[in-house]
Write a protein that holds these residues in place. Structure first.
Motif, PDB file in Angstrom:
ATOM      1  N   TYR A   1      -5.239  31.520  51.338  1.00 56.61           N
ATOM      2  CA  TYR A   1      -4.887  32.302  52.517  1.00 56.61           C
ATOM      3  C   TYR A   1      -5.479  33.704  52.439  1.00 56.61           C
ATOM      4  CZ  TYR A   1      -1.403  28.827  53.964  1.00 56.61           C
ATOM      5  OH  TYR A   1      -0.780  27.690  54.376  1.00 56.61           O
ATOM      6  N   LYS A   2      -5.532  34.236  51.239  1.00 53.76           N
ATOM      7  CA  LYS A   2      -6.007  35.607  51.068  1.00 53.76           C
ATOM      8  C   LYS A   2      -6.570  35.770  49.665  1.00 53.76           C
ATOM      9  CE  LYS A   2      -4.404  40.353  51.923  1.00 53.76           C
ATOM     10  NZ  LYS A   2      -3.225  41.196  52.245  1.00 53.76           N
ATOM     11  N   ASN A   3      -7.705  36.449  49.583  1.00 51.56           N
ATOM     12  CA  ASN A   3      -8.309  36.711  48.281  1.00 51.56           C
ATOM     13  C   ASN A   3      -9.134  37.991  48.380  1.00 51.56           C
ATOM     14  OD1 ASN A   3      -9.326  36.667  45.729  1.00 51.56           O
ATOM     15  ND2 ASN A   3     -10.558  34.812  45.971  1.00 51.56           N
ATOM     16  N   ASP A   4      -8.448  39.118  48.218  1.00 44.71           N
ATOM     17  CA  ASP A   4      -9.131  40.401  48.271  1.00 44.71           C
ATOM     18  C   ASP A   4      -8.578  41.307  47.181  1.00 44.71           C
ATOM     19  OD1 ASP A   4      -6.663  41.368  49.198  1.00 44.71           O
ATOM     20  OD2 ASP A   4      -7.261  41.296  51.292  1.00 44.71           O
ATOM     21  N   LYS A   5      -8.883  42.583  47.255  1.00 40.36           N
ATOM     22  CA  LYS A   5      -8.473  43.513  46.209  1.00 40.36           C
ATOM     23  C   LYS A   5      -6.989  43.853  46.272  1.00 40.36           C
ATOM     24  CE  LYS A   5     -13.052  45.578  45.689  1.00 40.36           C
ATOM     25  NZ  LYS A   5     -13.264  45.081  44.332  1.00 40.36           N
ATOM     26  N   ARG A   6      -6.320  43.508  47.371  1.00 39.69           N
ATOM     27  CA  ARG A   6      -4.895  43.801  47.514  1.00 39.69           C
ATOM     28  C   ARG A   6      -4.009  42.689  46.975  1.00 39.69           C
ATOM     29  NH1 ARG A   6      -3.373  45.705  53.371  1.00 39.69           N
ATOM     30  NH2 ARG A   6      -1.459  46.196  52.240  1.00 39.69           N
ATOM     31  N   SER A   7      -4.437  41.422  47.183  1.00 37.75           N
ATOM     32  CA  SER A   7      -3.630  40.301  46.714  1.00 37.75           C
ATOM     33  C   SER A   7      -4.409  38.990  46.787  1.00 37.75           C
ATOM     34  CB  SER A   7      -2.341  40.171  47.538  1.00 37.75           C
ATOM     35  OG  SER A   7      -2.646  39.890  48.886  1.00 37.75           O
ATOM     36  N   TYR A   8      -3.877  38.007  46.061  1.00 35.22           N
ATOM     37  CA  TYR A   8      -4.411  36.647  46.124  1.00 35.22           C
ATOM     38  C   TYR A   8      -3.245  35.742  46.506  1.00 35.22           C
ATOM     39  CZ  TYR A   8      -6.263  32.107  44.742  1.00 35.22           C
ATOM     40  OH  TYR A   8      -6.677  30.798  44.741  1.00 35.22           O
ATOM     41  N   ILE A   9      -3.433  34.938  47.568  1.00 33.01           N
ATOM     42  CA  ILE A   9      -2.380  34.023  48.026  1.00 33.01           C
ATOM     43  C   ILE A   9      -3.021  32.675  48.329  1.00 33.01           C
ATOM     44  CG2 ILE A   9      -0.531  33.620  49.691  1.00 33.01           C
ATOM     45  CD1 ILE A   9      -0.573  36.621  50.296  1.00 33.01           C
ATOM     46  N   ALA A  10      -2.444  31.604  47.785  1.00 32.20           N
ATOM     47  CA  ALA A  10      -3.015  30.277  47.999  1.00 32.20           C
ATOM     48  C   ALA A  10      -1.938  29.197  47.953  1.00 32.20           C
ATOM     49  CB  ALA A  10      -4.077  29.982  46.938  1.00 32.20           C
ATOM     50  N   VAL A  11      -2.230  28.088  48.657  1.00 34.81           N
ATOM     51  CA  VAL A  11      -1.423  26.867  48.505  1.00 34.81           C
ATOM     52  C   VAL A  11      -2.015  26.106  47.333  1.00 34.81           C
ATOM     53  CG1 VAL A  11      -0.633  24.730  49.564  1.00 34.81           C
ATOM     54  CG2 VAL A  11      -1.034  26.740  50.990  1.00 34.81           C
ATOM     55  N   ILE A  12      -1.167  25.748  46.378  1.00 29.25           N
ATOM     56  CA  ILE A  12      -1.648  24.984  45.229  1.00 29.25           C
ATOM     57  C   ILE A  12      -0.819  23.715  45.073  1.00 29.25           C
ATOM     58  CG2 ILE A  12      -2.449  27.067  44.045  1.00 29.25           C
ATOM     59  CD1 ILE A  12       0.042  26.848  42.238  1.00 29.25           C
ATOM     60  N   GLU A  13      -1.383  22.761  44.336  1.00 28.21           N
ATOM     61  CA  GLU A  13      -0.667  21.513  44.063  1.00 28.21           C
ATOM     62  C   GLU A  13      -0.570  21.311  42.562  1.00 28.21           C
ATOM     63  OE1 GLU A  13      -0.590  17.088  46.015  1.00 28.21           O
ATOM     64  OE2 GLU A  13      -2.548  17.852  45.401  1.00 28.21           O
ATOM     65  N   PHE A  14       0.612  20.905  42.121  1.00 22.00           N
ATOM     66  CA  PHE A  14       0.834  20.678  40.690  1.00 22.00           C
ATOM     67  C   PHE A  14       1.779  19.498  40.524  1.00 22.00           C
ATOM     68  CE2 PHE A  14       3.225  21.666  36.703  1.00 22.00           C
ATOM     69  CZ  PHE A  14       2.168  21.589  35.819  1.00 22.00           C
ATOM     70  N   LYS A  15       1.286  18.452  39.862  1.00 19.32           N
ATOM     71  CA  LYS A  15       2.064  17.239  39.617  1.00 19.32           C
ATOM     72  C   LYS A  15       2.668  16.672  40.900  1.00 19.32           C
ATOM     73  CE  LYS A  15       3.077  17.965  34.739  1.00 19.32           C
ATOM     74  NZ  LYS A  15       4.105  17.984  33.666  1.00 19.32           N
ATOM     75  N   GLY A  16       1.868  16.682  41.968  1.00 18.95           N
ATOM     76  CA  GLY A  16       2.272  16.066  43.230  1.00 18.95           C
ATOM     77  C   GLY A  16       3.089  16.942  44.153  1.00 18.95           C
ATOM     78  N   SER A  17       3.392  18.152  43.745  1.00 17.50           N
ATOM     79  CA  SER A  17       4.177  19.067  44.584  1.00 17.50           C
ATOM     80  C   SER A  17       3.342  20.290  44.961  1.00 17.50           C
ATOM     81  CB  SER A  17       5.437  19.523  43.851  1.00 17.50           C
ATOM     82  OG  SER A  17       6.299  18.440  43.602  1.00 17.50           O
ATOM     83  N   LYS A  18       3.600  20.803  46.172  1.00 21.03           N
ATOM     84  CA  LYS A  18       2.877  21.977  46.651  1.00 21.03           C
ATOM     85  C   LYS A  18       3.716  23.240  46.471  1.00 21.03           C
ATOM     86  CE  LYS A  18      -0.006  19.663  50.121  1.00 21.03           C
ATOM     87  NZ  LYS A  18      -0.311  19.555  51.562  1.00 21.03           N
ATOM     88  N   PHE A  19       3.029  24.336  46.187  1.00 23.90           N
ATOM     89  CA  PHE A  19       3.656  25.637  46.009  1.00 23.90           C
ATOM     90  C   PHE A  19       2.753  26.701  46.632  1.00 23.90           C
ATOM     91  CE2 PHE A  19       4.877  22.980  42.445  1.00 23.90           C
ATOM     92  CZ  PHE A  19       6.238  23.205  42.300  1.00 23.90           C
ATOM     93  N   ILE A  20       3.307  27.893  46.817  1.00 21.91           N
ATOM     94  CA  ILE A  20       2.510  29.066  47.172  1.00 21.91           C
ATOM     95  C   ILE A  20       2.392  29.929  45.916  1.00 21.91           C
ATOM     96  CG2 ILE A  20       2.355  31.174  48.559  1.00 21.91           C
ATOM     97  CD1 ILE A  20       1.948  28.720  50.221  1.00 21.91           C
ATOM     98  N   LEU A  21       1.170  30.300  45.579  1.00 18.20           N
ATOM     99  CA  LEU A  21       0.915  31.163  44.423  1.00 18.20           C
ATOM    100  C   LEU A  21       0.406  32.507  44.926  1.00 18.20           C
ATOM    101  CD1 LEU A  21       0.565  31.669  41.351  1.00 18.20           C
ATOM    102  CD2 LEU A  21      -1.728  30.672  41.556  1.00 18.20           C
ATOM    103  N   LYS A  22       1.044  33.579  44.458  1.00 15.86           N
ATOM    104  CA  LYS A  22       0.638  34.917  44.882  1.00 15.86           C
ATOM    105  C   LYS A  22       0.456  35.829  43.679  1.00 15.86           C
ATOM    106  CE  LYS A  22       1.989  38.925  47.702  1.00 15.86           C
ATOM    107  NZ  LYS A  22       2.955  39.490  48.689  1.00 15.86           N
ATOM    108  N   PHE A  23      -0.654  36.546  43.642  1.00 16.97           N
ATOM    109  CA  PHE A  23      -0.902  37.603  42.661  1.00 16.97           C
ATOM    110  C   PHE A  23      -0.951  38.941  43.412  1.00 16.97           C
ATOM    111  CE2 PHE A  23      -2.413  33.997  40.258  1.00 16.97           C
ATOM    112  CZ  PHE A  23      -2.182  34.332  38.921  1.00 16.97           C
ATOM    113  N   PRO A  24       0.093  39.779  43.355  1.00 15.92           N
ATOM    114  CA  PRO A  24       0.013  41.108  43.966  1.00 15.92           C
ATOM    115  C   PRO A  24      -0.893  41.999  43.113  1.00 15.92           C
ATOM    116  CG  PRO A  24       2.301  40.488  43.414  1.00 15.92           C
ATOM    117  CD  PRO A  24       1.393  39.540  42.721  1.00 15.92           C
ATOM    118  N   LYS A  25      -1.719  42.828  43.747  1.00 19.87           N
ATOM    119  CA  LYS A  25      -2.684  43.623  42.983  1.00 19.87           C
ATOM    120  C   LYS A  25      -2.575  45.132  43.186  1.00 19.87           C
ATOM    121  CE  LYS A  25      -6.118  39.881  43.288  1.00 19.87           C
ATOM    122  NZ  LYS A  25      -7.492  39.526  43.762  1.00 19.87           N
ATOM    123  N   ASN A  26      -1.939  45.570  44.280  1.00 15.38           N
ATOM    124  CA  ASN A  26      -1.926  46.995  44.588  1.00 15.38           C
ATOM    125  C   ASN A  26      -1.278  47.846  43.500  1.00 15.38           C
ATOM    126  OD1 ASN A  26      -3.429  47.338  46.872  1.00 15.38           O
ATOM    127  ND2 ASN A  26      -1.715  47.181  48.299  1.00 15.38           N
TER     128      ASN A  26
END
Length: 245
Positions: A38-63
């Motif tokens: 969804y987002k990948n810039d210098k402020r944050s990284y946000i993505a839908v990921i899948e792990f062992k058949g389940s979906k999650f939202i992963l976010k890395f705040p960077k500010n």
């Protein structure tokens, strides 16, 4: 609950064992699959990921890592990830049941300051609220009114941050740090923000005669001034070039 993984401290809910497995995988094997960024810039990284058949939202705040003054403040603060995790749990226990769940967060510190962090959140299979659909807006306004009833503000109220679940039709609130609504200015600002985000009906749900509303509207108008927007753009460009401002 919390546990140490290498230089990281992981905070997680015991009821979601898969989330702690995912946290370990994020820091070690990285076998999870990125479905959509969804987002990948210098402020944050946000993505839908899948792990062992389940979906999650992963976010890395960077500010709070890239801006020196914010990084220094993490000597005294828990940081965005842990604060949001704790507040979400707190208000869910109090009955605020329309929040996007946060299953686990990771925080890494160096010299006492946060050097990295991430959040593992609930994936919501649904659609953003649509300003042109009355039923969507009714749900949105009901949801934000409930949030405000707990003495909280959203902070970034716009249709994108209110999701209607496909299966249940329920509304879920995302991307909020659940900060206190001091003097009602924050909650009024939420309505003003919605109004400027094409939700024109928003001002019908707030008393526009109050001082809190007038302050909120004034703040919004100041932020929308061309000179203010220009300064913000310049700051963003300089930060993207590596300037620490």
């Amino acid at each position: 609950m919390n546990k140490k993984i290498n230089d990281w401290k992981i905070f997680y809910k015991k009821i979601n064992a898969l989330a702690i497995e995912l946290a370990q995988d994020i820091l070690t094997n990285k076998t999870y699959k990125v479905i959509k960024e969804y987002k990948n810039d210098k402020r944050s990284y946000i993505a839908v990921i899948e792990f062992k058949g389940s979906k999650f939202i992963l976010k890395f705040p960077k500010n709070e890592v890239r801006i020196p003054q914010r990084k220094i403040m993490t000597l005294l603060k828990k940081g965005e990830a842990l604060n949001t995790y704790e507040r979400t749990n707190k208000y869910q226990e109090k009955g605020l049941d329309n929040l996007c769940d946060i299953y686990a967060v990771g925080v890494k510190r160096r010299y006492g300051m946060i050097s990295d962090s991430f959040m593992i959140m609930e994936y919501i299979d649904g659609m953003e609220t649509q300003p042109e659909k009355k039923d969507d807006i009714d749900l949105l306004m009901e949801g934000i009114k409930k949030l405000h009833s707990y003495g909280l503000k959203h902070g970034d109220a716009n249709p994108r941050n209110f999701i209607i679940e496909k299966l249940t039709g329920d509304l879920k609130i995302i991307d909020t740090q659940l900060k206190k609504d001091l003097f009602k200015i924050g909650s009024n600002y939420d309505y003003v923000n919605l109004f400027y985000s094409e939700v024109k009906e928003a001002l019908k749900y707030v008393d526009t005669r109050t001082m809190a509303f007038k302050i909120a509207m004034t703040l919004k108008k100041i932020k929308r001034l061309k000179v203010v927007s220009y300064i913000k753009k310049i700051k963003k460009k300089l930060r993207d070039k590596g300037w620490r401002i």
